[in-house]
Write a protein that holds these residues in place. Structure first.
Motif, short mmCIF file in Angstrom:
data_model
loop_
_atom_site.label_atom_id
_atom_site.label_comp_id
_atom_site.label_asym_id
_atom_site.label_seq_id
_atom_site.Cartn_x
_atom_site.Cartn_y
_atom_site.Cartn_z
N LYS A 1 75.97 12.06 3.11
CA LYS A 1 76.09 13.05 4.18
C LYS A 1 75.38 12.60 5.44
N ALA A 29 66.17 17.27 2.30
CA ALA A 29 67.14 16.57 1.44
C ALA A 29 66.42 15.63 0.46
N THR A 40 65.49 17.06 -2.80
CA THR A 40 66.53 17.26 -3.80
C THR A 40 66.87 15.94 -4.49
N LYS A 90 67.36 12.84 -2.88
CA LYS A 90 68.20 11.92 -2.11
C LYS A 90 67.35 10.87 -1.40
N LEU A 145 72.19 20.90 1.90
CA LEU A 145 73.18 19.81 1.88
C LEU A 145 72.87 18.80 0.78
N GLY A 146 71.58 18.66 0.46
CA GLY A 146 71.19 17.76 -0.62
C GLY A 146 71.62 18.29 -1.98
N HIS A 147 71.62 19.61 -2.13
CA HIS A 147 71.94 20.22 -3.42
C HIS A 147 72.63 21.56 -3.16
N PRO A 148 73.92 21.54 -2.82
CA PRO A 148 74.62 22.76 -2.36
C PRO A 148 74.70 23.89 -3.38
N LEU A 187 72.34 25.20 -5.01
CA LEU A 187 71.13 26.03 -5.04
C LEU A 187 71.26 27.23 -4.10
#
Lengths: 382, 268
Positions: free
Chosen positions: A51, A68, A71, A73, B80-83, B85
């Protein structure tokens, strides 16, 4: 001829390196001379399922990569000049909360809006000290596009190893210079993946308790361990505390994990250093001109050598001291008012033999500029 | 699961002043989460700096206590890293709309699936009572000793204009309504804004002679009315409560999946 040979700008070499390293998420904001990093990633990253995000400002783009990263990444942002100033607060947060991330700064002239389209290397000290509070940071640089590629990969590897932000400090000349790169095959450069905790669900996990080797295994947001992340001083669970012992211990840890590993992180190149009696120390685009001087004067009997630094912070002071021990003079070549020269003076046995060859007018320092200053140092006049 | 299973009980009593409305917001939020049956591992709370933002320390979710004004920017990266959640973003009025105003309108414009909760007590409490962009004209604060001449934002109008696809308002007096609204907001796919009028008896109340915490809550009862009520027709100065905007428009993470699809097709 294989198709892994590319003719690219330095900024694009950085993009290639980031993709090679496994970049998943990039957010940025348009700013000269780093914009091409964002443009190329806007094109390339979604095509591999990653992304790219253009945020509303420089601050937001720094904050978003931190979010991010939590999470799981691999994340990066890129900026220049005023943008690097704007990112400092969130960069300090990433240091405090120990969030792996890569921040590219393609340097331009400053202060303020300065000289957006011209070269400078005047953010070396800002990279080191730009945030409030005591902290340490890793800062890498490169002088050619192949090295930009490799140092970008290195930046990700160090960020993941030490759970810390890494600044990749490029400059306008390198960022916009086009030359060949060879993209290594997958696996040719080892990649460091994030160390994740082996602690099982229901067992107490300490996100901020270093292992014996100093590394801190992470747990992704959304996974089974729920913990707190804050910019406040915090305990091993991530919860705020003002306990003097914990505050002291955390501050020591944040600085020691970088500074105690200065030797492991020291990346540099040597040219004709074995018998050099006069040493040039340089980095980034300046090192290209410095190398030209060395290669030009060697055949004429001048025993010049070049030490090219690729790690600027933590400063490789042991390397610099050793390499300069037998030098008659040490001349630091850079495009600022002596930012690395100060660090070199602090590192060498005799600061009196350290000189500065610099240029601060927005033009690339030339071999002629360096040659003139060397003649003065040698007492031979211009 | 019981409400107490959603909190980090060891950090209680909380640090908010006696009478502060923020604990009521926490209560309503946890009741909404419990009613929805959300799993703790599926929730991330991202907060900024200020009294309101300390809420993240008390909930047993993944919690990210960030920088002043930047909660929505961090939350955008998390989402955006983990949608998958659920991201809850409680903010104070100064946090959300002064230092964080730019992030607020842009998150709304993107319609990214975050639940923004503006805990509006009309003052900077943590620093001791300075005026915020929601204090309002004529009010008193430590930095407005001669009355505030700044006009306040209308959070509902601002959020609506900025493109939020769910916009609502309630108060700490109307805690049942607040719980219902928060549930709808969390369920909504898109950027949700819930403004909660919350009392700060310590600074805003004391500076402006509004009485005790309960007096201030009574004022929420008296000065607000459900959307479209007859009372509002009679007295236009009443502040409306309820859901103002609830529309089904494309959500940012879902749109981003289409970007990836197009990019992969082109690359292949």
């Amino acid at each position: 001829m294989t198709n892994n040979i590319r003719f690219v700008q330095g900024n694009e070499a950085c993009v290639e390196g980031a993709l090679y390293a496994g970049l998943d998420f990039f957010s940025g904001y348009p700013i000269t001379p780093s914009t091409e990093v964002a443009e190329h990633l806007a094109n390339r990253l979604p095509a591999k399922g990653g992304k790219f995000l253009q945020m509303e400002d420089e601050i937001a783009s720094m904050c978003a990569i931190i979010g991010a990263s939590l999470t799981g990444k691999k994340v990066m942002t890129a900026t220049s000049g005023p943008g690097f100033s704007l990112k400092q607060e969130a960069l300090g947060y990433a240091i405090m909360a120990e969030i792996p991330c890569v921040v590219v700064n393609v340097q331009r002239g400053g202060p303020s809006t300065g000289n957006p389209t011209h070269v400078s290397q005047a953010d070396v000290m800002q990279a080191r000290w730009g945030r409030h509070g005591d902290q340490s940071i890793v800062c890498l640089t490169a002088s050619n596009n192949q090295d930009v590629f490799e140092m970008t990969v290195e930046a990700f590897n160090i960020a993941e190893t030490y759970r810390t932000p890494v600044v990749l400090l490029l400059d306008e000349t390198v960022g916009h210079m086009r030359e060949k790169i060879v993209v290594p095959k997958a696996g040719e450069i080892p990649l460091v993946e994030r160390l994740r905790t082996a602690v099982r669900e229901g067992v107490d996990y300490h996100p901020y308790l270093p292992r014996e080797d100093g590394r801190l295994p992470m747990s992704d947001f959304g996974d089974v361990h729920r913990y707190n992340v804050t910019g406040l001083f915090h305990d091993m669970w991530g919860f705020p505390t003002t306990n003097p012992g914990v505050v002291h211990g955390l501050l020591r840890h944040l600085n020691d994990k970088i500074n105690n590993n200065a030797n492991q992180m020291a990346r540099y190149k040597e040219y004709y250093m074995d018998d050099a009696e006069r040493v040039l120390i340089s980095y980034g685009a300046s090192a290209r001109s410095a190398l030209h001087v060395v290669e030009n004067r060697r055949p004429r009997g001048e025993r010049l050598g070049l030490l090219e630094l690729q790690t600027l912070w933590p400063f490789p002071d042991v390397v610099v001291r050793e390499k300069c021990r037998n030098a008659v003079s040490v001349c630091v070549v850079e495009m600022n008012m002596g930012q690395v020269m100060q660090a070199v003076k602090a590192a060498v046995d005799d600061p009196g033999k350290v000189f500065l060859a610099n240029r601060i007018d927005g033009n690339l320092i030339t071999p002629t500029d360096i040659r003139g200053i060397l003649r003065l140092i040698q007492g031979r006049g211009v | 699961m019981a409400i107490k299973d959603y909190i980090r009980e060891r950090f209680f009593p909380h640090l908010w002043c006696p009478g502060c409305g923020h604990g009521i917001v926490l209560n309503a939020l946890l009741r909404a989460v419990e009613r929805m049956g959300l799993k703790k591992n599926d929730i991330v709370m991202v907060s900024g700096i200020g009294c309101s933002s300390r809420i993240s320390g008390y909930v047993d979710f993944h919690t990210l206590h960030t920088l002043h004004g930047r909660a929505l920017a961090f939350a955008t990266g998390v989402k955006l890293g983990h949608p998958e959640l659920n991201i809850l973003v409680p903010m104070g009025d100064g946090d959300a709309l002064a230092i964080g105003g730019n992030h607020f309108i842009h998150a709304a414009r993107r319609n990214i699936d975050l639940t923004a909760i503006v805990m509006n007590n009309r003052i900077y409490g943590m620093t001791g009572g300075q005026y915020s962009p929601l204090s309002g004209y004529g009010m008193l604060a430590t930095t407005a000793p001669y009355q505030n001449i700044d006009h306040d934002f209308d959070v509902v109008a601002l959020s609506t204009a900025a493109g939020a696809s769910f916009v609502a308002r309630s108060t700490t007096y109307h805690v049942q309504q607040l719980t219902d609204i928060l549930e709808k907001a969390i369920n909504h796919k898109g950027f949700s804004v819930v403004e909660v009028l919350s009392q700060c008896p310590t600074y805003f109340g004391r500076k402006n002679r509004l009485g005790s915490a309960t007096d201030m809550m009574d004022q929420f009862k008296e000065t607000t009315t459900p959307i479209g009520s007859k009372a509002k027709e009679k007295d236009p100065t009443l502040i409306e409560r309820g859901v103002f905007v609830e529309k089904d428009i494309p959500e940012y993470c879902a749109e981003y999946d289409k970007v990836i699809e197009r990019a992969m097709k082109k690359g292949a």
